[in-house]
Design an enzyme around this catalytic site. Structure first.
Site, short mmCIF file in Angstrom:
data_model
loop_
_atom_site.label_atom_id
_atom_site.label_comp_id
_atom_site.label_asym_id
_atom_site.label_seq_id
_atom_site.Cartn_x
_atom_site.Cartn_y
_atom_site.Cartn_z
N ASP A 39 0.82 -1.22 0.00
CA ASP A 39 0.00 0.00 0.00
C ASP A 39 0.85 1.27 0.00
O ASP A 39 2.02 1.26 0.37
CB ASP A 39 -0.87 0.04 1.27
CG ASP A 39 -2.01 -0.96 1.24
OD1 ASP A 39 -2.04 -1.81 0.33
OD2 ASP A 39 -2.85 -0.89 2.15
N HIS A 56 3.81 -2.21 3.12
CA HIS A 56 3.80 -0.86 2.55
C HIS A 56 5.06 -0.62 1.73
O HIS A 56 6.15 -0.49 2.30
CB HIS A 56 3.69 0.18 3.68
CG HIS A 56 2.38 0.11 4.42
ND1 HIS A 56 2.15 -0.77 5.45
CD2 HIS A 56 1.21 0.78 4.23
CE1 HIS A 56 0.90 -0.62 5.89
NE2 HIS A 56 0.31 0.32 5.16
#
Ligand code: ZN
Length: 241
Positions: A60, A208
């Site tokens: 993400d 991430h």
């Protein structure tokens, strides 16, 4: 004899570096989801049809010019395919890096436009953020996004309705490594991954790519998966109509 042995060793070295073989983590299989607005990830929704020991890699908050290239390299080195959930604001500033994710065989969805706490916005503001992220995706990739991940995994009824109506998959998670602390070391992230895997046993992993420590740790994290015998499943979506 010695020369032949050296030549064979050199050839073997070249071959293993270039090909995807048993030394790499690899991608075991692909699940192709319909564009029907389903929701997956046991954090909030149904489980994906995964066997024990199967994981889906998701990243993400990118694309990040600083960190995403390291993530792409680590994945390529291990022949592992992932899904990236991109912010509209970063799509607008790094469109080529986003397209590189597709060209290297990964899949991409959106993760809001500016990563707000949607629960603190009015319905109109929520839908506006969604519209801007979808428009950024369409500008860069030429098609509608097939999938959405909520920022902070904070869902709202307004957004769930809108995603369902637009046939956009809600991609929640099954496990994560809490990778947003700048001081995290590779060892700490590897320990967290180990513990999360032991607890969940399978599922969609949240990481991430925009996070420096994660990008740096990824070769080690992928080795943890390989050493524990986990298999990577790649998520794809049917082409847009
Ligand atoms: Zn995020």
């Amino acid at each position: 004899m010695r020369l032949i042995a050296l030549l064979l060793a050199a050839f073997a070295g070249t071959a293993s570096a270039a090909a995807c073989g048993p030394d790499q983590l690899n991608t075991e299989r692909t699940i192709t989801l319909k564009r029907e607005g389903a929701a997956y990830g046991t954090n909030q929704h149904a489980a994906l049809p995964l066997q024990p020991g199967e994981v889906v890699l998701t990243f993400d908050d990118g694309p990040s010019p600083e960190n995403t290239p390291l993530v792409l390299k680590a994945l390529a080195d291990q022949c592992a395919k992932a899904t990236f959930f991109l912010e509209g604001q970063h799509l607008r500033t790094s469109p080529d890096l986003a397209r590189r994710e597709i060209s290297e065989g990964h899949s991409v969805g959106i993760h809001s436009d500016t990563h707000p706490h949607l629960t603190q916005l009015s319905p109109e503001q929520q839908l506006d953020d969604l519209a801007r992220a979808r428009a950024a995706y369409k500008t860069v990739f030429g098609v509608e996004t097939p999938a959405y991940r909520f920022p902070f995994l904070e869902e709202t009824p307004t957004m769930l309705d809108a995603l369902k109506q637009a046939n956009i998959t809600v991609a929640s998670i099954d496990l994560g490594i809490n990778d947003w602390i700048p001081e995290d070391t590779t060892d700490i992230l590897a320990q967290r991954l180990n513990a999360s895997l032991d607890k969940a046993g399978r599922g969609i992993i949240l990481m991430h790519d925009a996070n420096g420590p994660t990008a740096k740790a990824l070769p080690t994290l992928l080795k943890v998966l390989k050493d524990k015998g986990y298999k990577v499943v790649h998520l794809e979506w049917e082409p847009a109509p």
